[in-house]
Design a protein around this motif. Sequence first.
Motif, short mmCIF file in Angstrom:
data_model
loop_
_atom_site.label_atom_id
_atom_site.label_comp_id
_atom_site.label_asym_id
_atom_site.label_seq_id
_atom_site.Cartn_x
_atom_site.Cartn_y
_atom_site.Cartn_z
N MET A 1 -9.70 1.91 7.38
CA MET A 1 -8.65 2.91 7.54
C MET A 1 -9.02 4.16 6.76
SD MET A 1 -4.78 2.39 6.38
CE MET A 1 -3.98 3.54 5.31
N SER A 2 -8.92 5.24 7.39
CA SER A 2 -9.25 6.48 6.68
C SER A 2 -8.22 7.53 7.02
CB SER A 2 -10.64 6.97 7.08
OG SER A 2 -10.60 7.34 8.45
N ASN C 46 -3.06 15.71 4.62
CA ASN C 46 -2.41 15.03 5.73
C ASN C 46 -2.25 13.58 5.34
OD1 ASN C 46 -2.33 17.02 8.07
ND2 ASN C 46 -4.44 17.22 7.30
N THR C 48 0.47 9.98 5.94
CA THR C 48 1.70 9.37 6.43
C THR C 48 1.97 8.12 5.62
OG1 THR C 48 1.11 10.09 8.63
CG2 THR C 48 2.91 8.53 8.45
N ASN C 50 4.34 4.83 5.49
CA ASN C 50 5.35 4.06 6.22
C ASN C 50 6.28 3.37 5.24
OD1 ASN C 50 4.17 4.90 8.47
ND2 ASN C 50 3.38 2.90 9.14
N GLU C 53 5.35 0.75 2.27
CA GLU C 53 3.99 0.89 1.72
C GLU C 53 4.02 1.05 0.21
OE1 GLU C 53 0.45 2.44 3.85
OE2 GLU C 53 1.93 3.92 4.54
N ARG C 230 -2.61 0.40 -0.27
CA ARG C 230 -3.52 1.49 0.05
C ARG C 230 -3.81 2.25 -1.22
NH1 ARG C 230 -2.27 6.40 3.94
NH2 ARG C 230 -0.22 5.45 4.08
N ILE C 239 -7.69 14.95 -0.36
CA ILE C 239 -7.78 13.49 -0.26
C ILE C 239 -9.21 13.19 0.15
CG2 ILE C 239 -7.01 11.46 0.97
CD1 ILE C 239 -4.31 12.69 1.20
N GLN C 242 -9.42 7.11 1.37
CA GLN C 242 -8.34 6.16 1.18
C GLN C 242 -8.69 4.88 1.88
OE1 GLN C 242 -4.61 6.87 3.27
NE2 GLN C 242 -5.35 8.91 3.84
N ASN C 243 -8.22 3.81 1.31
CA ASN C 243 -8.59 2.52 1.87
C ASN C 243 -7.71 1.46 1.25
OD1 ASN C 243 -10.07 0.76 3.41
ND2 ASN C 243 -12.01 1.74 2.84
#
Lengths: 423, 267, 267, 317, 432
Positions: A1-2, C46, C48, C50, C53, C230, C239, C242-243
Motif C-alpha cells: 500500500m502506498s 494526499n 485518506t 478510514n 484506522e 499504517r 509523505i 507509508q505502509n
Amino acid sequence: MSSTTDPRMAETAPKKRAFHPSMLLYDQRYRSITIQIFALFLLMLGAAWLIDNVINNLRLLGRSFSFNFLWQSAGYDINQRPIEYNSQMTHGRAALVGFLNTIILAIMGCALATVLGVLAGVLRLSKNWIVSRLVTVYVEIFRNIPTLIWILIFGAVMAESMPAPSAFRGDDPSASMIFDAIAITNRGVYVPAILFTTELGVLPLGPISPSLNWVLILAVLVAGVFANKYIIAHATRVQNATGLRPKTWWKSLLVLFGPVVVIFLALGAHLEYPELRGFNFAGGTHLRNSLLAMWLGLGIYTGAFIAEIVRGGILAISKGQTEAAFALGLQPGKTMRLVILPQALRVIIPPLISQYLNLTKNTSLGLAVGYMDLRSTLGGITINQTGRELEGMLLLMAVYLAISLTISGLMNVYNARVKLKER
Amino acid sequence: MTEIQLDPGIDRKIDTSAMKVTDEVAIQITGMNKWYGSFHVLRDINMTVNRGERIVICGPSGSGKSTLIRCINRLEEHQAGQIIVDGTELSGDLKNIDKVRSEVGMVFQHFNLFPHLTILENCTLAPIWVRKVPKREAEETAMHFLEKVKIPEQANKFPGQLSGGQQQRVAIARSLCMKPRIMLFDEPTSALDPEMIKEVLDTMIALAEEGMTMLCVTHEMGFAQAVANRVIFMDQGQIVEQNEPREFFNNPQSDRTKLFLSQILGH
Amino acid sequence: MTEIQLDPGIDRKIDTSAMKVTDEVAIQITGMNKWYGSFHVLRDINMTVNRGERIVICGPSGSGKSTLIRCINRLEEHQAGQIIVDGTELSGDLKNIDKVRSEVGMVFQHFNLFPHLTILENCTLAPIWVRKVPKREAEETAMHFLEKVKIPEQANKFPGQLSGGQQQRVAIARSLCMKPRIMLFDEPTSALDPEMIKEVLDTMIALAEEGMTMLCVTHEMGFAQAVANRVIFMDQGQIVEQNEPREFFNNPQSDRTKLFLSQILGH
Amino acid sequence: QTTLETILDRGELICGSNTGQAGFGAPDANGVWQGFDVGFCRALGAAVLNDPNAVTFVPLTSQTRFSALASGEVDVLARNTTWTFVRDVDLNLTFVGTNYYDGQGFMVTRDLGVSSALELDGATVCIETGTTTELNLADYFRVNNMSYEPVPVDTAAEAQQQYLAGACDVYTTDVSALASSRAAFASPDAHAILPEVISKEPLGPVVRHGDDQWGDIVQWTLFALIAAEELGVTSANLEELKAGSNNPEINRLLGVEGGFGEMLGLDNEWAARAIAAVGNYGELFASTIGDQTPIGLARGLNAQWTQGGLLYAPPFR
Amino acid sequence: MSDTHAQTVAYVRNEMLAPSDPPLREAGAVKWLRENLFSGALNTILTLASLLVIWYALAAIGPWLLNSVWSAGSLAECRAILDGTSGACFSVITDRWHQLLFGFYPPQHYWRPVLALALLFAALAPVLFPALPRKLMIFTAVYPFIGYHLLWGGSVWFPVSVALGFVAGYLAYVLLARVSTLIAVFGAILAPVFWWAFAAGAFDQTMSSILPLGLEFVRSDRFGGFLISLIIGISGISLSLPIGILLALGRQSDMVFLKSVCVVVIEFIRGVPLITLLFTASLLLNYFLPPGTTFDLILRVIIMVTLFASAYMAEVIRGGLAALPKGQYEAADALGLNYWKAQRLIIMPQALKISIPGIVNTFIGLFKDTTLVVFIGLLDPIGLSNAIRADTNWNGIYWELFIFIAALFFIFCFGMSRYSMYLERRLKTDHK
Ligand SMILES: Nc1ncnc2c1ncn2[C@@H]1O[C@H](COP(=O)(O)OP(=O)(O)OP(=O)(O)O)[C@@H](O)[C@H]1O
Ligand SMILES: Nc1ncnc2c1ncn2[C@@H]1O[C@H](COP(=O)(O)OP(=O)(O)OP(=O)(O)O)[C@@H](O)[C@H]1O
Ligand SMILES: NC(=O)CC[C@H](N)C(=O)O
Ligand SMILES: [Mg+2]
Ligand SMILES: [Mg+2]
C-alpha cells in the motif's frame, strides 16, 4: 500500500466557494474585517461627536482655537529662570522657561533617586540586620505614602523649620552659614556659584543661548569621557596581548578631570559666595524651597521604588552564577563586575526607566509648592491669564507625551540591544 | 540482588591505560564537620583522594553529598576539621581559597553558564581574569577544549541557544580551560533529558581516560561501574561505606547501602 | 537491519477484536499545501483515513508532522488543497471549524491541562460549555473516562499535583469526554519519563482496542508495531512512504526511511 | 436652556467662591459658608430660588475660577475678582458691577522695619498665581526699577502659611484680603499693611458672557442691595416697608409697584427676599467685614456716593 | 576510624554518629551579633551609623510624639496646655475627625457611606473567596448601583435606569447569540448606548414621577476626606479592570486597526501626567460634551482616573497574558471553545491570577494618586487639611495633620501590599 490517490476523491472534489455575505460573520478571514469596520465605525462616531461638541462649544463661548497667545507678552515673573526671562517676554518664552525647569527637576530627581535607590537596594540585601531593617523601613514608608504628601512635608520642613535670612543678621546671629559658604534658610539653600573672569560670550542657539564657558567645559568633559573610553580599550588590548591588565584608575582620573580643571583655571573660575544683603542673601546660587521640596520629595519617594527594583534585579541573578564564578576562581569584586552586574542591569534598567518616566510625570505636582515648571507656567498662569485652556492643555499634554515617548523609545532600543539570545 | 546493567550509553570500550591511581595525595579531609545553623549536615568526614582517582559519591537525597564536594572548593565553609587540597589548607585565608579554586574545577547540576557571554567568552573569562593569560592564548585553549567536548562550532553562540547537553559540555570545557588538577561534578546529568545524558557522560569518560582526578556526585551507576575506582556512599552526613565499584554494587556491606541500591536499581 | 524490539511496556496481549478498519472515510486530505511565510512546510499532502484506522506518523524533527495533524483540527490554517473531516470541509467557516473541533480530540506533547481547574473540571469544561451537557451528566461522563485511564481518585486534585504520566492520561480523558470520533496525538509520550510512558501507551492501546480512529505522531516504534495499521513517514513536509507496520520496519523502501529507522532504532 | 432655567430646574444656585478668605468667603467649623461674597450669593439664592440656603459653594482658586465659570461648573463667580479689560472682553466674561472697590497692597511684619513699598527692593514676595496681583507686581517693581523674588502660591491660606513662616518677607494681594488675613493671624498687630496701594481692584460678581437675562438678575440683585442701603431699607424695617411706603422707588424695589421682578423673569418680591436674607449692602458689610468684625475694614471707597464713597446704584425706574 | 586510604579502599561504618551541637561560636546570640552586626569593619561602621540614625530620629520625634495633646479646641488652647514644652497637638484630629473621614457629608447620613463600605466587603467576598457560592456574584454585579445610591442618594430610578442599560446589553446578547455571536457582541455594545442615549432619561423621569423613591440627595461637594479617596480609588480600580482587560486583549489581537487604536490609547494615557487628565476633567470636559451638559465633578474625576488606571491595568494584564503558555490557547481551541469562552474560562482566570501583584500595585498607585484631586478643588484629606488650616483655630498646624493623613494612607497601602503577597502565596499553594 502506498500513498496513492483514492478513487472516492472525485465525489468530494473541491467546489469553488464564492463569496457570500454570511462569510462576513462566519468566516475566519472576513470576520476580523467586520469587527474592525464596526470598531472603526464606533470610533469615527465617537470622534465626530467629540469634535462636533468642541466646535459647538467654542462657537457658543465665542472662542477661537488659536495658539497666538504664545506670542503675546506674559506679564508675570518667574523666580527660577534657567534662561533669560522677564515679565515683558512672551507666553511662549515663559513656557520654555517652565519646560527647562521641568527638565532640570526631572534630571536632578532621577539622579537623586538613582543614587538613593541603588544604595538602599544594595544595603537592603546586606547581611547586617539593623541596616537591612532600617532600609526596609525607609522603602516601605516612602512607597506607601503618596508622593504629594512627601512633597508637602518637605516643603513644610524647609519653610517651617529653617531659620529666616534675618536670623543670620546682627552681631550675635541665631543662625550661621556652613563653612561661610552655604546658607540654609527658610527660603531655600544658598550655595556658592562658579563665576568666570573671562567670559567667552554665548552660543547663539535661538531661544536658548548657553554661555560659551559652560559649553566649552561640557565639551571638554565629554571629550574626557571619550578619552577615558580609549584608555580602557587600550588597557583591554594590553590585557588581551599580555594577559596583564595595566592599572588605569589614575589615568582615568587625570583624563576626566585634568582638562576641566585646567579650563576652569584658564577662565579664571572663582566662587561667588552668598552674602546677606537687604532682605535676602544675594550672590551664589539659590536653590529655592520649591525646588528642594520637589527634588527631595520626588527623589526620595522614587528612590524607594528603585531600591526594590535594584534588589529584585540582583536577586534575580541566581546564586548559581556567583557560585560558578567563585568556582572558577574569580574574586568577589570581579564576579560582581564581570558576571553579576552585566546580567542584573538587564533586569534593572527597563523598570528603572519607567520609574524615571513616573518621576518626570510627577514633576507636574510642582504646583503644590509653587515650583514653576511647565505645568505651572504654560498649564497654569498662562492658561489663566489668557483663558486659552483648550489650547494650553493640549500643548501641555503634547509636550509631556513627547518627553515620555522619547524616554520609552530609548528604553526599547536599549532592551533590543541587551536582550539575551535564546533558542 | 540483580546484576547491574550498564547504562546503554556506555557501549564503547573504555581505555583505562591512563587511569592510574598514584600515591600522591590530592585531597585530604580529616575530621571535618559542618553545621547549617544547628543542623549537623556533615559529621566527622575522613577521606583521602589520591591523584588520578575517580570517585563517585552517592547516597540518598539530603545526605550531604553536594555539601561535601562544595566544601572542597570552599563554596561552603566547614566548621571543624581540616581540608587540604593539593597541599593547601582551606581556612578563612582568602589567598588559599583563590589558589584552591583555580586548581579545582567544578561542574554544577544546572550548568550555571553565564548567559550574557558567548560560549567562547564563558570559557576564556576565568583564564583571562584569574590566570592572566593573553586573550589569544585563552581562546586557543578554549577552542581546544570545546573541540574535546565536541562543540567547537557553537563557540560564538550564547548559552541560551544550546541544548541542555551542549550547555553541560560547555560547562565542563569552561572548567577545563582553567587547567584544573581536580574536577568536581555535582549531579552533572540529572537535569538532562536521556539523550543528552549520554553526550555528557561520554565527555566525562574521556576526561577520566586522560587521568583527571575526579569526584563525582551521580546516580548514573553505569558510569560508576565503568569509570570509578571507588564509590562512596553517604547517609545522614556521614560516609557509610566505600569500596571499589564491583564490590560495592555486588556485595554491599551495610544495610543502608543495600536498601539504597535496591531502590535505585530495583525498578 | 536489526529486528525491532517491542517497547518493554507493551507486554500484555493486545486485543484486536474491535480494531477493525471500515470503509467509511473519516479524514480526506487532498493536495494540501501549507506555508509559514515563504517557508513551504507541507507539500502536496494526499491522504485518506478510514474510520477505525490507527495511523502512526513518524519522521525527522521539523518534517511537518505536528503541522499536519494540527491542520486536521485547524489549529493551523492550510493555504491550498482540501481537508475534509467527517464530511465537513475545513475552510474559514467558523461553524465548520467548531463542528470539526468538537468531533476531533487532540492530545498534546505537553498535556496543556488547565492548571487553574481540577482534573474533573478540566474534563467537564468543554462538554458543559460546548456540548451544553448538564453538569451532573458531564461529571458522570468525566468520571467514567477517568476510570478508564485509571485515575478516578485524582478527580479533585489540580494538574500541578499529578505526575507527568497522570497528567497526560487526564489530557486523554479530557479529549474523550467530548466523545470525539477521531483522536489526534502529537508526541504524547515524548515529554515523559520512561516509567510514565508505559502508563500512557497502555491507555492509548486500550483506546485502539475500542476501535477509535487515531492519528498519532510518535517515535514509540513498539507502539506502532503493536497497534498501528499504517505507518506514515514524513520528511521535508512530504509523505515519503507509508505502509503497514511490519513491512515498514522490516522492509523500508526509500533511502530516507532506512536512514531514519537506523537512527531511531540503532543506538 | 438659559442659566435661570437651569438653576430653577436644579433648585440650587452654584456659586464659585474663595477657597477660604475669612470675612469674604470661608466655611465655618460646620461647613457652612460665611462671608461678604458668600452673602451676595445667598441674596441671589433668595432672590431666584426663595431660599438663601439653596446655594452651593464651589471653592475655586484664583487659577481655576474662570475655567469653572466658563465651563458652566458654577453659575456665578463671587470671589474677590477684579474687573479688567481682558477678563471682560477676551475671556468672554461679564462683570455685572463692583461690590468692593479695592486696590493692591503689601503686608510686612513690623519688625522688618519697612514703612514704604519702595523699600522692598530684593524682597521675597508671596503672590497668588493667576491673579491681577502678579501682573501688577511685575509692573510695579519694573517701573520702580526694583527686583524681587516671587514665591507663587495657589491659595490665600498657603500664602499666609508661607508669609507667617517667614518664607517670604511680603505678602501682597488686594488690601481687603490682606486685612482679612491679618485678622486671622495670632498676633495681628505684629503686621503692617504698607500705605502704597499700587492698583485699582474693582471686585465684583462675574457671569458668563451671552446670557443677558441671568447677567441682569445678578447685576440688579447687587444694585438692589446697594440701593436698599441708600434708600434706608434694612432687614429690620423690610416687612414694614413691604406693606407699602410713600417712597415710590422703595416700592418699586420691594415689588410693591412696577412689576420689576417679572421683567427679570422672577417674581416681584425678589429684591425684598434678597434683602431679607442678608440685609442691605451696609448691613452685609458690617456683619461680615465691617469695623465691628475681626476684619475691621472701614467703608472707605465703599461708602455710598452720598457719603463720599463710590457706591452708586443706578435708579430703579 | 583512620585514613580511608585509596589502597585499602573498602570501608564500612558500623554505627552511625548522632548529630552534635555546633561549636559554641557557631550558635546563640554571640554568633548572631557577630554575623549580623559586626562581621567586618564596614559592617561595624554601618551598624553604628544606623544606631546613630535611629537615635537621632527617636530623639527628635519621640518626646514630641509622647508629649501630645489630644483634647483641645484650638491650636492656642493646645499650646497653652503644652505650656512651652514641645509636643504634638493631635487634638486637631479629634476635633476634625469626622471631617477628615467624611468631609462635609451630612452627619445624619454618615450611616450611608459606612453601610456602603460594609456592603462593599460583602460584594467583594465572592471575588476574594472562591469557596463562596457563585450566586453571590449577582450581588457583586448589582453593588455599584447600590453603592452609588447609598452615597449620593437622589431618585432610585437613576441608578436603575443606568443598570437597565447593562441589562439591555445582556438581553441583546442573549437574543442575538442565536444568530451569531459576533452580531450578539455588536448588539451588546449598541443596545446600552441606545438605551442611555434615548430611553434612560425618559424612563428615569416617568418612574420618578410615578413612584418617587430614594434617599436624600447629597451633592458631590459635600463629599470629602478619606471618603472621597476611597470612592475614587475603589471605583477607579473596579471599573478599570474590565476596561484594562479589553484594552489588553485589543493590544494582543492580530487585527491591525483595533490593535493600533488600543496601543495609541494606552501609550497616550501613560505618557501624560495624571494631573493633566484631572485638569481635563475639571476644565476641558465641557468642551467635549454637548453644550449645556454638566455632570458631577466626582464622576468626571472617576472617569478620568478610570481611564488612567485602565491603561496601566492593560499593561499589567498584557504581562499576565504573555506569561501564559501558548498551549493553553491551543488546548482551548482544540476542545472547541470559542474566543470569548476560551478567554473567560481558560485564559483570563490564569492571566489575572498571574497579574495579581501588578493589579494590586496599580491599585495602590491609584489610591495614592487620588491625593492629586486636591488640585482641582476636591476636598480630599490634603484638601481638607488646607481647609482646616484656613480656620483661625487651627491656623499653623502641619505636622499632626500630615502625620495623620500619611498614617492612614500607609496603613491602607501597606495592608494592601501585604494582602497581595498573602494572596500570591495562597494561589501558588492551591496548585501544589
Ligand atoms: N544553605 C543551607 N542552609 C541550611 N540547610 C541546608 C543548606 N543547604 C543544604 N542544607 C541541608 O543540608 C542537607 C544536605 O544537603 P545537600 O544538598 O548536601 O544534600 P545532597 O546529598 O546533595 O542531596 P541531593 O541529592 O538532594 O542533592 C539537606 O538536608 C539540606 O536540606
Ligand atoms: N509558527 C511557525 N512559524 C514558522 N515556522 C514554523 C512554525 N511552526 C513550525 N514551523 C516550522 O515548520 C517546520 C515543521 O514543523 P513541525 O513542528 O510540524 O515539525 P515536526 O515534524 O513536528 O518536528 P518535531 O519532531 O520537532 O516536533 C519546522 O521547520 C518548523 O521550524
Ligand atoms: N487673590 C485673589 O484671588 C484675587 C486677586 C485679584 N483681585 C484678582 O482678581 O486677580
Ligand atoms: Mg545535591
Ligand atoms: Mg512536532
